[in-house]
Design a protein around this motif. Sequence first.
Motif, PDB file in Angstrom:
ATOM      1  N   PHE A 137       0.827  -1.211   0.000  1.00 33.56           N
ATOM      2  CA  PHE A 137       0.000   0.000   0.000  1.00 33.56           C
ATOM      3  C   PHE A 137       0.863   1.264   0.000  1.00 33.56           C
ATOM      4  N   TYR A 138       1.965   1.251   0.743  1.00 31.66           N
ATOM      5  CA  TYR A 138       2.847   2.424   0.729  1.00 31.66           C
ATOM      6  C   TYR A 138       3.452   2.629  -0.662  1.00 31.66           C
ATOM      7  N   ASN A 139       3.808   1.542  -1.322  1.00 34.42           N
ATOM      8  CA  ASN A 139       4.338   1.655  -2.686  1.00 34.42           C
ATOM      9  C   ASN A 139       3.276   2.205  -3.642  1.00 34.42           C
ATOM     10  N   LYS A 140       2.030   1.799  -3.450  1.00 32.59           N
ATOM     11  CA  LYS A 140       0.943   2.325  -4.280  1.00 32.59           C
ATOM     12  C   LYS A 140       0.751   3.823  -4.022  1.00 32.59           C
ATOM     13  N   ALA A 141       0.890   4.217  -2.763  1.00 31.87           N
ATOM     14  CA  ALA A 141       0.773   5.641  -2.426  1.00 31.87           C
ATOM     15  C   ALA A 141       1.854   6.444  -3.135  1.00 31.87           C
ATOM     16  N   LEU A 142       3.074   5.927  -3.132  1.00 28.79           N
ATOM     17  CA  LEU A 142       4.188   6.642  -3.763  1.00 28.79           C
ATOM     18  C   LEU A 142       4.106   6.602  -5.284  1.00 28.79           C
ATOM     19  N   ALA A 143       3.418   5.604  -5.821  1.00 27.27           N
ATOM     20  CA  ALA A 143       3.205   5.571  -7.272  1.00 27.27           C
ATOM     21  C   ALA A 143       2.273   6.703  -7.698  1.00 27.27           C
ATOM     22  N   VAL A 144       1.370   7.085  -6.794  1.00 27.72           N
ATOM     23  CA  VAL A 144       0.451   8.196  -7.062  1.00 27.72           C
ATOM     24  C   VAL A 144       1.143   9.533  -6.813  1.00 27.72           C
ATOM     25  N   ASP A 145       1.891   9.603  -5.710  1.00 32.76           N
ATOM     26  CA  ASP A 145       2.585  10.845  -5.326  1.00 32.76           C
ATOM     27  C   ASP A 145       3.925  10.472  -4.706  1.00 32.76           C
ATOM     28  N   GLU A 146       4.979  10.570  -5.500  1.00 33.83           N
ATOM     29  CA  GLU A 146       6.298  10.130  -5.046  1.00 33.83           C
ATOM     30  C   GLU A 146       6.865  10.989  -3.923  1.00 33.83           C
ATOM     31  N   ASN A 147       6.259  12.140  -3.683  1.00 34.12           N
ATOM     32  CA  ASN A 147       6.744  13.040  -2.638  1.00 34.12           C
ATOM     33  C   ASN A 147       5.815  13.106  -1.432  1.00 34.12           C
ATOM     34  N   ASN A 148       4.923  12.144  -1.313  1.00 32.37           N
ATOM     35  CA  ASN A 148       4.004  12.149  -0.176  1.00 32.37           C
ATOM     36  C   ASN A 148       4.776  11.834   1.109  1.00 32.37           C
ATOM     37  N   PRO A 149       4.893  12.790   2.027  1.00 35.57           N
ATOM     38  CA  PRO A 149       5.734  12.573   3.212  1.00 35.57           C
ATOM     39  C   PRO A 149       5.239  11.459   4.126  1.00 35.57           C
ATOM     40  N   THR A 150       3.924  11.288   4.212  1.00 34.42           N
ATOM     41  CA  THR A 150       3.387  10.227   5.066  1.00 34.42           C
ATOM     42  C   THR A 150       3.791   8.854   4.547  1.00 34.42           C
ATOM     43  N   ALA A 151       3.677   8.662   3.233  1.00 36.23           N
ATOM     44  CA  ALA A 151       4.044   7.376   2.635  1.00 36.23           C
ATOM     45  C   ALA A 151       5.552   7.151   2.687  1.00 36.23           C
ATOM     46  N   LEU A 152       6.326   8.193   2.411  1.00 41.25           N
ATOM     47  CA  LEU A 152       7.785   8.075   2.477  1.00 41.25           C
ATOM     48  C   LEU A 152       8.226   7.690   3.886  1.00 41.25           C
ATOM     49  N   ASN A 153       7.685   8.388   4.862  1.00 39.73           N
ATOM     50  CA  ASN A 153       8.055   8.121   6.244  1.00 39.73           C
ATOM     51  C   ASN A 153       7.597   6.736   6.687  1.00 39.73           C
ATOM     52  N   GLY A 154       6.370   6.394   6.325  1.00 42.66           N
ATOM     53  CA  GLY A 154       5.835   5.095   6.722  1.00 42.66           C
ATOM     54  C   GLY A 154       6.625   3.944   6.128  1.00 42.66           C
ATOM     55  N   LEU A 155       6.926   4.036   4.836  1.00 43.50           N
ATOM     56  CA  LEU A 155       7.665   2.958   4.180  1.00 43.50           C
ATOM     57  C   LEU A 155       9.080   2.862   4.745  1.00 43.50           C
ATOM     58  N   GLY A 156       9.717   4.008   4.967  1.00 47.01           N
ATOM     59  CA  GLY A 156      11.058   3.991   5.544  1.00 47.01           C
ATOM     60  C   GLY A 156      11.078   3.352   6.918  1.00 47.01           C
ATOM     61  N   TYR A 157      10.092   3.700   7.726  1.00 50.69           N
ATOM     62  CA  TYR A 157      10.025   3.144   9.081  1.00 50.69           C
ATOM     63  C   TYR A 157       9.811   1.632   9.050  1.00 50.69           C
ATOM     64  N   VAL A 158       8.886   1.180   8.216  1.00 51.86           N
ATOM     65  CA  VAL A 158       8.575  -0.253   8.155  1.00 51.86           C
ATOM     66  C   VAL A 158       9.786  -1.047   7.667  1.00 51.86           C
ATOM     67  N   LEU A 159      10.438  -0.567   6.617  1.00 49.77           N
ATOM     68  CA  LEU A 159      11.622  -1.266   6.101  1.00 49.77           C
ATOM     69  C   LEU A 159      12.720  -1.337   7.160  1.00 49.77           C
ATOM     70  N   ALA A 160      12.873  -0.258   7.925  1.00 45.93           N
ATOM     71  CA  ALA A 160      13.893  -0.245   8.979  1.00 45.93           C
ATOM     72  C   ALA A 160      13.503  -1.164  10.124  1.00 45.93           C
ATOM     73  N   ASN A 161      12.272  -1.044  10.563  1.00 43.40           N
ATOM     74  CA  ASN A 161      11.824  -1.833  11.712  1.00 43.40           C
ATOM     75  C   ASN A 161      11.926  -3.328  11.439  1.00 43.40           C
ATOM     76  N   GLU A 162      11.630  -3.706  10.188  1.00 41.53           N
ATOM     77  CA  GLU A 162      11.698  -5.120   9.804  1.00 41.53           C
ATOM     78  C   GLU A 162      13.082  -5.516   9.300  1.00 41.53           C
TER      79      GLU A 162
END
Length: 233
Positions: A137-162
């Motif tokens: 879902f975060y990747n889909k969000a960034l496909a719509v808006d590559e500069n969406n800060p919520t999606a960028l932050n969320g995806l970065g956090y999840v990738l780091a946490n995991e």
Amino acid sequence: MGDQNGLQEGISLYKGRKYADALTCFLALPSDASADPVEVAYYVGLCYAKLERYDDALLYLEQVVTAEDGSDDETAGKRVLQCRYLLAVIYCTTGRKKLADFELNKLLDLGYKTASVYASLAFIAWDDGDVDKCIDFYNKALAVDENNPTALNGLGYVLANEERDLAKAVGYCQRALSFAPDSAACLDSMGWVYYKMGLYSEARKYLEKAHRKDDANELIASHLQEALQAGEE
């Protein structure tokens, strides 16, 4: 004419971010006013949401959706989409995830496929423990808006946490922080990525900033404590 003037005064107050005054103005309109009752309900719901009186907001926003859902009128259609998204946000905020998920998927069915909708679905998936769905879902969000800060932050956090891809995680979090440098959530994610990379000094710097901006956030406090302990070992 007086009712219309009262409505316009309330709208002006709302746009000026004087939400309590705007609410008082809208609620003072008589029940038999000539002003459109759905439009009044719409603004009352928005005011309650801004004032974080969520149960009251839900009551009025649901009235708008019920009254105008399926309308051919363009303004009414946009209003329904906005109300559905706001309902989803309130449901997420108040822990009613199934209702939030319903509203968000309804928006997708209606063709309202925005980055915000996908990012909200990602948050729900993460909260449910479905990491792969969350990332999708975060990747889909960034496909719509590559500069969406919520999606960028969320995806970065999840990738780091995991610990899936720390190099990508730090890149996403840096970009999110460039758009929202004062966001406690973005500062926390940046610090957490550095913690996962073993860069404890950098981690503490960002986590301390995040904690200063939101000292009531238990997750940020927990991250900071872990970073401080790691630096002492």
